[in-house]
Design an enzyme around this catalytic site. Structure first.
Site, short mmCIF file in Angstrom:
data_model
loop_
_atom_site.label_atom_id
_atom_site.label_comp_id
_atom_site.label_asym_id
_atom_site.label_seq_id
_atom_site.Cartn_x
_atom_site.Cartn_y
_atom_site.Cartn_z
N LYS A 1 4.90 -6.74 12.00
CA LYS A 1 4.14 -7.09 10.82
C LYS A 1 4.40 -8.53 10.40
CE LYS A 1 2.85 -5.33 6.27
NZ LYS A 1 2.88 -4.15 5.38
N ARG B 1 -0.27 5.19 12.20
CA ARG B 1 0.81 4.65 13.02
C ARG B 1 0.50 4.93 14.48
NH1 ARG B 1 2.70 9.60 11.25
NH2 ARG B 1 3.64 10.94 12.86
N ARG C 1 0.83 -1.20 0.00
CA ARG C 1 0.00 0.00 0.00
C ARG C 1 0.87 1.26 0.00
NH1 ARG C 1 -2.40 2.70 4.36
NH2 ARG C 1 -4.20 3.96 3.75
#
Length: 339
Positions: free
Chosen positions: A190, A326, A125
């Site tokens: 992640k 974030r 993205r």
């Protein structure tokens, strides 16, 4: 410099070495039908791609670690009866999403899945690059056709995240969580990412390519190239993984989720997504397309997939687009605020 693609010969050598046993150069050459010099070049190509290979005089070549290579027939056998998915494995490709989009334009049917042993120029993205090691990740793209327009597909990336989290639970990762709008995380690192690309208009039939990248075994050398904290499934699960089993589980859950999403949208999945939301009740910062930054307390996702953030006495909605999310500075710990 890493090669941009893997030659058929290098892939043949990799399949011979995958089990972790020593294989002599002469034996490999005879098995594949090439010269020993060609085998040597193929081994160098695999090393340039990031694999560690031992070379021992008199014994030959051996991978430092065994690898679980993908097998389309094995994956198809693991899918439930009645599945409409068709799985194709390609040795190497710059981007599975790009390939799937090209095939969609040539009328590839809904349920077509392209999986790469190695994705060399994957896209994430906001134009970010997705780093994936050879034979150490799951990188795949699924063509999904819908009679509904793009306007009805809001929240799709969140629904796909639920499918991946469900699949990870079947493989021993019980505490995978989701980050809005397209990440799967484990302990704030992640684990997987999702990229949705569409062809069609707001109200007419839509062809969507759903791309996903899952870190299965992430070498430390590659983890250093990633611009955020990352982790792999084998670390989260605490044991080695069969990538064919993980891929089949992911596609099974994804097909189930898409069937429901196609009928009812994201709404019925919202409660499950809220339970899996990694940043619920934590202070976040949202970077807007014009560069402005707003902050508040994450409240999860609305029924249409929009991000909900409590700020200045109200709850604001944000749609993915070019918005970046974030954790706010010094707020890695969960805030003690009502949710």
């Amino acid at each position: 410099m890493r090669p941009s693609l893997m030659s058929p010969l290098a892939y043949s050598v990799l399949k011979q070495l995958a089990g972790g046993e020593f294989r002599s150069g002469e034996g490999l050459a005879m098995q594949i039908g090439v010269s020993r010099g060609s085998v040597w070049n193929a081994v160098r190509e695999l090393e340039d791609a990031g694999l560690e290979i031992y070379r021992v005089r008199g014994r030959g070549y051996r991978l430092r670690e065994t690898v679980s290579l993908l097998d389309a027939d094995e994956v198809m056998r693991r899918l439930p009866a009645g599945s409409r998915l068709a799985v194709e494995i390609v040795p190497a490709v710059p981007s599975t999403n790009t390939l799937a989009l090209e095939r969609a334009r040539r009328n590839a049917p809904s349920g077509s899945v392209v999986v790469a042993e190695w994705q060399t120029a994957g896209r994430g993205r906001l134009g970010r690059m997705w780093q994936a090691p050879l034979a150490g990740a799951l990188t795949f793209s699924l063509v999904w056709r819908s009679a509904q327009g793009a306007a009805s597909l809001s929240g799709l990336s969140l629904a796909v995240g639920i499918a991946i989290a469900r699949a990870l639970r079947t493989q021993g990762v019980a505490d995978a969580q989701l980050k809005w709008p397209n990440d799967v995380v484990w302990r704030d690192r992640k684990l997987a990412g999702i990229l949705i690309e569409m062809q069609g208009d707001a109200w007419g039939p839509t062809c969507t390519v759903i791309g996903a990248g899952i870190n299965v075994r992430l070498p430390a050398s590659m983890a250093r190239l990633i611009d955020q904290a990352a982790v792999d499934v084998e670390t989260a699960a605490g044991h080695p993984l069969d990538r064919n089993a993980l891929l089949a589980a992911t596609l099974t859950e994804l097909e189930t989720v898409l069937e429901g999403f196609g009928r009812e949208g994201f709404g019925p999945l919202r409660a499950e997504w809220q339970r899996l939301h990694a940043w619920q009740g934590r202070k976040v910062a949202i970077t807007l397309p014009d560069g402005r930054v707003e902050s508040g307390i994450a409240r999860g996702a609305d029924r249409d997939g929009a991000l909900l953030v409590a700020t200045r006495g109200t709850v604001r909605r944000y749609h993915s687009g070019e918005v970046s999310l974030r954790l706010a500075a010094r707020s890695a710990a969960r805030l003690r605020e009502p949710t």
